[in-house]
Structure formats: structure tokens, C-alpha cells
Design an enzyme around this catalytic site. Sequence first.
Site, mmCIF file in Angstrom:
data_model
loop_
_atom_site.group_PDB
_atom_site.id
_atom_site.type_symbol
_atom_site.label_atom_id
_atom_site.label_comp_id
_atom_site.label_asym_id
_atom_site.label_seq_id
_atom_site.Cartn_x
_atom_site.Cartn_y
_atom_site.Cartn_z
ATOM 1 N N HIS A 131 0.840 -1.206 0.000
ATOM 2 C CA HIS A 131 0.000 0.000 0.000
ATOM 3 C C HIS A 131 0.877 1.259 0.000
ATOM 4 O O HIS A 131 0.598 2.230 -0.707
ATOM 5 C CB HIS A 131 -0.863 0.069 1.264
ATOM 6 N N LYS B 229 -0.762 -6.233 -8.058
ATOM 7 C CA LYS B 229 -1.090 -7.435 -7.296
ATOM 8 C C LYS B 229 -2.521 -7.902 -7.598
ATOM 9 O O LYS B 229 -2.782 -9.087 -7.728
ATOM 10 C CB LYS B 229 -0.913 -7.104 -5.806
ATOM 11 N N SER C 255 0.208 -8.856 1.529
ATOM 12 C CA SER C 255 -1.244 -8.783 1.559
ATOM 13 C C SER C 255 -1.689 -8.658 3.006
ATOM 14 O O SER C 255 -1.107 -9.293 3.896
ATOM 15 C CB SER C 255 -1.849 -10.061 0.965
ATOM 16 N N GLN D 233 -18.078 -5.891 -1.415
ATOM 17 C CA GLN D 233 -17.233 -6.730 -2.266
ATOM 18 C C GLN D 233 -16.921 -8.077 -1.650
ATOM 19 O O GLN D 233 -16.160 -8.858 -2.225
ATOM 20 C CB GLN D 233 -15.966 -5.979 -2.668
HETATM 21 P P1 AMP Z 1 -6.489 -3.604 -0.459
HETATM 22 O O1 AMP Z 1 -6.295 -2.848 0.804
HETATM 23 O O2 AMP Z 1 -6.101 -5.025 -0.384
HETATM 24 O O3 AMP Z 1 -7.857 -3.376 -1.080
HETATM 25 O O4 AMP Z 1 -5.470 -2.976 -1.506
HETATM 26 C C1 AMP Z 1 -5.467 -1.605 -1.796
HETATM 27 C C2 AMP Z 1 -4.561 -1.358 -2.973
HETATM 28 O O5 AMP Z 1 -3.240 -1.797 -2.666
HETATM 29 C C3 AMP Z 1 -4.985 -2.127 -4.232
HETATM 30 O O6 AMP Z 1 -4.807 -1.281 -5.367
HETATM 31 C C4 AMP Z 1 -4.029 -3.284 -4.257
HETATM 32 O O7 AMP Z 1 -3.775 -3.774 -5.571
HETATM 33 C C5 AMP Z 1 -2.776 -2.648 -3.686
HETATM 34 N N1 AMP Z 1 -1.878 -3.665 -3.140
HETATM 35 C C6 AMP Z 1 -2.194 -4.641 -2.251
HETATM 36 N N2 AMP Z 1 -1.119 -5.439 -2.010
HETATM 37 C C7 AMP Z 1 -0.119 -4.951 -2.785
HETATM 38 C C8 AMP Z 1 1.243 -5.337 -2.995
HETATM 39 N N3 AMP Z 1 1.782 -6.382 -2.367
HETATM 40 N N4 AMP Z 1 1.980 -4.616 -3.861
HETATM 41 C C9 AMP Z 1 1.442 -3.547 -4.509
HETATM 42 N N5 AMP Z 1 0.170 -3.129 -4.351
HETATM 43 C C10 AMP Z 1 -0.601 -3.822 -3.503
#
Ligand code: AMP
Length: 284
Positions: free
Chosen positions: A37, A149, A185, A61
Site C-alpha cells: 500500500h 497485485k 497482503s 465486495q
Molecule cells: P487492499 O487494501 O487489499 O484493497 O489494496 C489496496 C490497494 O493496494 C490495491 O490497489 C491493491 O492492488 C494494492 N496492493 C495490495 N497489495 C499490494 C502489494 N503487495 N503490492 C502492490 N500493491 C498492492
Amino acid sequence: MQRIYTVAEMQTQSDTWRGAGLRLGLVPTMGFLHEGHLSLVDHSLKVADRTVVSIFVNPLQFGPKEDFAIYPRDMERDLGLLTRRGVDAVFHPQPAEFYPLDFSTFVEVQDLTEGLCGAFRPGHFRGVTTVVAKLFTAVRPHLAVFGQKDYQQSAVIRRLVRDLHLGLHIEVAPTIREADGLAMSSRNINLSDDERQRASALYQALTMGKERIERGERHAAGLVADLRAHIAREFTDRIDYISIVHPDTLEEIAAITGPVVIALAVRLANVRLIDNIAAIPPEK
Ligand code: AMP
């Protein structure tokens, strides 16, 4: 760092910044932030004049049997990280305002959402595109940053912005990984120590696939079978999919003759992990 809770307050702040000629970047997240993030945040800080990070675990979602309830949350830690990074504002949508009881408008991208994760998570992308459209309406950014990702998600959001003429730039930043290759993640915290160790098999499989394509492997089905066997042996046999797809259409590819993406999703207990890698075959 400002904290903003309502759409009206967010739109007013956005109007003020826009009125001053400033370029706004938005980084949508569900919180429990990690370096993945923060790399998106750093990108926005570099290319925009003001950066807003939204933190919202979007119920729309998640399927009824998915991990909404156990999705990790730690707001204090997230706020510390974002303050230190130099973020201008955090937007915290309130469930009662975002989804009132008579909420009845959804945004849906077709085709691109049918395969890969869409086939295993009915309604997931409808939830994503609906919340992202709402976030764009609230923040009115000039650009928004997403992670590679979630490859399918980034493709779906690009299509949403194009089809509805939303008038902002979507930028996609590379996947940030742990030392052993596991994609960062928020969900990794729900793995046991043993599962966490074995999870490196996912990236091993992806790099194995990429190397074989780069050495001239053209037969997708055979390659997928080998990657599947590696993951089943080393990590989990609950494999939702391993697919070799066209980078733009996300259609499954049988003979690898141009750039592809190898994408996968697996499950363990309550955790579902996804990852992907791009691969380009050698010129003939
Ligand atoms: P999330 O909080 O999982 O919904 O992710 C928020 C944003 O962070 C989304 O655009 C994801 O694709 C990005 N993201 C999550 N994990 C990673 C990672 N390991 N590397 C780069 N971007 C990430």
C-alpha cells in the site's frame, strides 16, 4: 494529516484543492497497511500535489461466506504510517452514509469480470466497481493508484473509467513482495507460521512459469498443469485457478505467442491469496 468522514466534507476539500490548481491523487485501500500500500502512496505523493488515502473495508465486495468479519483492521497503526509518509488526508467513508438501507445503485463492468476471480467470487467486482465509483465521486481525484497485485481489478477499473468517461488517470504500481517472494497482503496475517512459510510456493510457481515461457514454452495447458502440481504439493490443493491470460482482455490463452499474465488464486482455511506475474515469450 486531515481525517475526513463525510462525502460532503471530502468534496468541499477537493473543490478547494482543485480551485487552487492542485493535482489530487487517491489511493483506495481497505487498511491494515503494508509496504505494498505504501508504495502506491509514495507514487501518488511523487506525481500529485495532494494525496488522499481512503480506508474502508467495503462490505459490498465480500461474499456472504467470505472473510469480511475477520478481515484485519488496525486504524491507529495505519494512521501513524500515513502521517509519517506525509499523506494530506485520510478519507473514512461511513457505512451508514455510503450504504444507506435503501441503497440501490450499482456499477458493473461486464466481460472482464467473468473469468479469473470473477468466476469464484460472484458479485465481488460489482462491489469493487461500485465503491470505487463512489470514492471517485467523493474525492474527485485527477489520478488514482492501484496495485498490479490485483491484476484483474486494475484492468476492470481502467475499463470502468474509460467506459463512463470518469476523466481521471489510473496508474498501476508493481507488486511489492516479502523476502521469500510472497506478495504482501493484509490477509497474510491470517496464515499460521507453517502456512506462511509454505506460501512462498506461489511465487516459486509464478517465476517457474515465467522462466519457462521466456525459454520458449508455448503450450499453456501443460505449463499450468505443472504449476498446479507444484502448488498442490508444496502449499495447498485448494486452487481456485491458475490461468495464462491475455494482459488486456484477460482471455485464457492456449498457445503462448505474445505477452501474457500468469494469474492464480488459492485458498487455505479462511484465507484466499492471489498473485500474478507478466511473461513475454522469446521472439521466434
Ligand atoms: P487492499 O487494501 O487489499 O484493497 O489494496 C489496496 C490497494 O493496494 C490495491 O490497489 C491493491 O492492488 C494494492 N496492493 C495490495 N497489495 C499490494 C502489494 N503487495 N503490492 C502492490 N500493491 C498492492
